[in-house]
Design an enzyme around this catalytic site. Sequence first.
Site, PDB file in Angstrom:
ATOM      1  CD  GLU A 244      -2.372  -1.214   2.626  1.00 48.83           C
ATOM      2  OE1 GLU A 244      -2.672  -0.123   3.117  1.00 48.83           O
ATOM      3  OE2 GLU A 244      -2.814  -2.335   3.172  1.00 48.83           O
TER       4      GLU A 244
ATOM      5  CB  CYS B 136       2.660   7.359   3.496  1.00 51.36           C
ATOM      6  SG  CYS B 136       2.861   5.894   4.488  1.00 51.36           S
TER       7      CYS B 136
ATOM      8  CB  CYS C 102       5.261  -5.839   9.222  1.00 47.27           C
ATOM      9  SG  CYS C 102       6.396  -4.885  10.488  1.00 47.27           S
TER      10      CYS C 102
ATOM     11  CB  CYS D   3       2.672  -3.362  16.420  1.00 47.17           C
ATOM     12  SG  CYS D   3       4.556  -2.757  16.472  1.00 47.17           S
TER      13      CYS D   3
ATOM     14  CB  CYS E 132       0.112  -2.678  13.369  1.00 43.55           C
ATOM     15  SG  CYS E 132       0.613  -2.127  11.798  1.00 43.55           S
TER      16      CYS E 132
ATOM     17  CB  CYS F 186      -0.535   0.492   9.430  1.00 47.67           C
ATOM     18  SG  CYS F 186       1.044   0.796   9.119  1.00 47.67           S
TER      19      CYS F 186
END
Length: 371
Positions: A95, A108, A115, A119, A122, A356
């Site tokens: 994205e 961004c 990932c 977290c 997220c 995110c």
Amino acid sequence: MLNLLDADKKEIECFFEAIGEKKFRAAQVQSWLYRGAMNFEEMTDLSKTLRRRLDEEVRKGTISLGGITRLAALSSSDKSTEKFLFGLSDGNAIETVLMRYKYGNSVCVSSQAGCRMGCVFCASTIGGLKRNLTPGEITAQVTAVLRHIKDEKGYSLSSKEERIGHIVIMGTGEPLDNFDNVKRFIEIVSDPHGLAVGLRNITVSTCGIVPMIGRFAEELPQVNLAISLHAPNNAVRSTLMPINRKYPIEVLMPACEDYVKKTGRRITFEYALAADRNDTEQQAEGLIRLLKRYFREKNGTAGLCHVNLIPLNKVEETGLEGSDRRKAETFCGLLTAAGVPATIRREMGADIHAACGQLRLSENNPDKTNI
Ligand code: SAH
């Protein structure tokens, strides 16, 4: 396959020599790519025969022009934010977000597909890490967005009317977990002969991989650093961010202090406010104490840091809720009154799942959202 946005000029020159062409074609092609060209047909200073030949090489898979293709685009209701979903050559998706501010266009970018930081709030980390993005795949996000803006306004590829002024590496992925490729990306986009984005207008955001913060300060001293802090103490931070168990606050903060000393630059702390998790007055006071311990200046304020507060964007899968506006304002007021610079970040893309990893998730689960 040679991704021409990954390759440096020498490698592209070698490619042209290998197919019996002149070396100077490399500079021509690179210049078109940085203007947002998506195929060779558009590169009008190459002969028609060469253009056809090169597009044929793309079809055969010997070369690619960035290595990403647009799968979806969404625009926020006020048009200030647009979000793009791009597909990679291996089927993964990433994205990218365009934010149009008064002072210019900001992009961004994602630095990894998925990932591995885990977290809990997220969406990007839910499927784990797929792989690192190459420098060219990160650059292609910027050039594709630039191209989108030019098309929308009806400008030619060579027009200088629109440019990308700011880049934040805050999309999917942990940039300091892919340091070499992110560094190369920053070199590419800041090259004055290419996209010419000023180093001071580029920001890298990290969850706090401490050993890499030192390297960042050494090797990219002009680039801005943002640390995702999200809590004033280990007890809370470790429940939100697993990385805190490896690099707890008493290890992270001295690294941030060193960064500020070495570079003379202000450091930003991101703090996503989650209702009843990290948004109480007590926690605001804890944050003030923490930041003053490391960033106090002679005048008593913590002027060398800045806290970016953002009400947490709700991600269905996480069960966490963002704090309400009043809570966020109280929290912000406590920090600023105590001399800790803080602002509540404008939420620009909540209506298009700009938090995110949310678009990627909703693409995979179309029934979960209204896309
Ligand atoms: N891995 C890097 C950069 C990508 S995340 C980092 O951790 O900084 C970019 C920012 O978005 C981080 O501050 C991250 O904590 C924040 N973020 C992630 N999910 C969010 C959510 N649901 N609401 C608000 N901010 C979120």
